[in-house]
Design an enzyme around this catalytic site. Structure first.
Site, PDB file in Angstrom:
ATOM      1  CE  LYS A 120      -3.688   2.156   2.790  1.00  0.00           C
ATOM      2  NZ  LYS A 120      -4.543   1.994   3.995  1.00  0.00           N
ATOM      3  CB  SER A 147      -7.286   4.478   3.206  1.00  0.00           C
ATOM      4  OG  SER A 147      -6.537   3.741   4.159  1.00  0.00           O
ATOM      5  CB  SER A 184      -8.056   1.760   6.076  1.00  0.00           C
ATOM      6  OG  SER A 184      -8.491   3.086   6.226  1.00  0.00           O
TER       7      SER A 184
END
Length: 494
Positions: free
Chosen positions: A76, A152, A176
């Site tokens: 990520k 996210s 997230s």
């Protein structure tokens, strides 16, 4: 290896093929890269590629002791630093800086044999529950590209659901990991506070609310990932002791019969879609059939107060981050998205005593949940209050950006933040994701399990929150649910 063969295996399965010499790491990487190329225009899941580094990596030898030796992987693009590579955190201006360090989790992933070849899209600083950064564009849901994959960790979730990789790096500061898991038909476990180091660049994320982790297609991949990620680091401020047994071994045993309390009511009082209620009630029936005792309960915490306390600390964290990047890297306010500027401006109006009082209330929320867990093993709820929203559904209108700019110029954010009007706005913005912040504020482990798809074919997960040190219990239950209602072979038509 062909793509249809590649997607038959989870990460541990692919590593086993490499170990037995049935496929090479280079072959796996080639399939993953080809799939990433083929889906990029539709999804925008991976916003940076490390092809050269990955090709060099697969020429190295992988040992039998590496649980994920030779398996393609993406990280990520948020606080998962890789020395020598840029990391944007969802902001193009920050991406000009090259990381001088490797994050603990990235080091552990490479030590485990994973082959990193990309970084996935994320909202700016991970501050939203949809993955639509201004600088990199929106990521779309492989199940229906008109809808969001959540945030996210939306880029990582989309990459897994699309079959690019079987498991990917993720993190969770307010849901997230669990929100994208719910939106993409994936398994997502947020570990408890202190299990996984967020260092060495920071001691804790968001006062301990934010943790590192993964998203995956199989429970056993997540269990094996937690085995390699959890454990002490010398620079960590504190850590949880290792479990008595490896998580991958623990899931070989069925869970004991559990008492589970559930609620579909929104903690913030906002509407809950009938499909989210149906997903939860479906899980209740399945759990009951498996022998667990499940009963409806009142919410075990003050949802509106918890939401306000969570957002106040989030605003303060955004203010600190924006100010630090301006100081350290010479960024200007115009380098940040308007919503980020507003959150930071709100954070600057918070006094020291106000922030301390808020953090003290975090402890009160923890005590509320502790009292609940004295009677129930787990709390069950929807993960999100409605199916995945359309892309752009939560975008701030340009006219409101202009209003915010005027308010900022007049220095009125302090008064606005304490108004009932603003309180209603923030509760509305959390209306789609009112369930997930509880586990972050209290530092408890929680997971989203993909048991339900809507009549329109969109995934819609359910959430379980456990007490402290209950990761093994959650994983055992997830494995039982996975066996009873398999989801691994459910694939989007992309």
């Amino acid at each position: 290896m062909q793509f249809h063969e590649y997607t038959r295996f989870d990460a541990l399965g692919l590593a086993d093929l490499v170990r037995r010499g049935e496929v090479s790491p280079a072959e796996l990487l080639s399939v993953a890269m080809a799939r990433a190329d083929a889906t990029h225009g539709q999804l925008n899941a991976i916003i940076r590629r490390y092809d050269d580094r990955a090709r060099q990596r697969v020429q190295q030898c992988f040992t039998p002791e590496q649980p994920f030796g030779g398996v393609p992987f993406v990280i990520k693009d948020l606080f998962q630093e890789w020395e020598g590579a840029p990391s944007s955190w969802g902001n193009a201006a920050h991406a000009r800086a090259i990381s001088p360090i490797t994050s603990d989790v990235v080091r552990r992933w490479t030590d485990a044999g994973l082959v990193i070849f990309g970084a996935t899209n994320t909202p700016e600083f991970g501050a939203k529950n949809m993955t639509e950064p201004r600088d990199f564009g929106p990521t779309r849901n492989p199940w229906n590209t008109k809808h969001t994959p959540g945030g996210s960790s939306g880029g990582s979730a989309a990459a897994i659901a699309a079959g690019i990789v079987p498991v990917a790096g993720a993190s969770d500061g307010g849901g997230s990991i669990r929100i994208p898991a719910a939106c993409n038909g994936l398994f997502g476990l947020k570990m408890g506070r202190g299990r996984v180091s967020i260092g060495p660049m920071a001691a804790e994320g968001l006062f301990g609310a934010a943790v590192q982790g993964v998203l995956s297609r199989s429970v056993r991949d997540t269990a094996a990932m937690m085995d390699i990620l959890q454990g002490p680091e010398a620079h960590a401020p504190f850590w949880m002791p290792r479990p008595d047994q490896a998580y991958l071994q623990a899931i070989e045993r069925p869970p004991r019969t559990m008492r589970i309390g559930y609620s579909t009511e929104s903690p913030t009082g906002t509407p809950v879609d009938k499909q989210a209620i149906a997903a939860t009630e479906d899980a209740v029936r399945l759990l009951t059939a498996l022998g667990h005792h499940v009963e409806p309960v009142k919410l075990p915490f003050d949802g509106k107060q918890l939401a306000a306390d969570f957002l106040l600390t989030w605003f303060c964290a955004q203010a600190f981050l924006v100010d630090e990047l301006c100081r350290q890297e010479g960024l200007k306010l115009s380098d940040f998205e308007p919503d980020t500027q507003v959150m930071a401006a709100m954070g600057r109006t918070v006094s020291g005593p106000e922030l301390c009082g808020c953090l003290e209330r975090w402890h009160l929320h923890t005590m509320d949940l502790t009292r609940f867990h004295a009677q129930f093993d787990l709390w069950l709820s929807p993960t999100i209050s409605a199916p995945p929203l359309p892309v752009g559904a939560l975008t701030t209108p340009p006219a409101l950006h202009m209003v915010n700019k005027v308010l900022s110029g007049l220095g009125l954010f302090g008064a606005i933040r304490k108004s009932s009007f603003f309180q209603e706005i923030i509760l509305k913005n959390l209306g789609w994701t009112p369930y997930t912040q509880l586990a972050n504020v209290t530092g408890r482990p929680a997971m989203s399990v993909p048991l339900y798809w809507t009549p329109d074919g969109l995934p819609l997960g359910v959430q379980f929150v456990g007490p402290v040190n209950s990761e093994a219990r959650l994983l055992q239950l997830a494995a039982q649910l996975e066996h009873a209602r398999p989801w691994f072979d459910k694939r989007p038509n992309l």
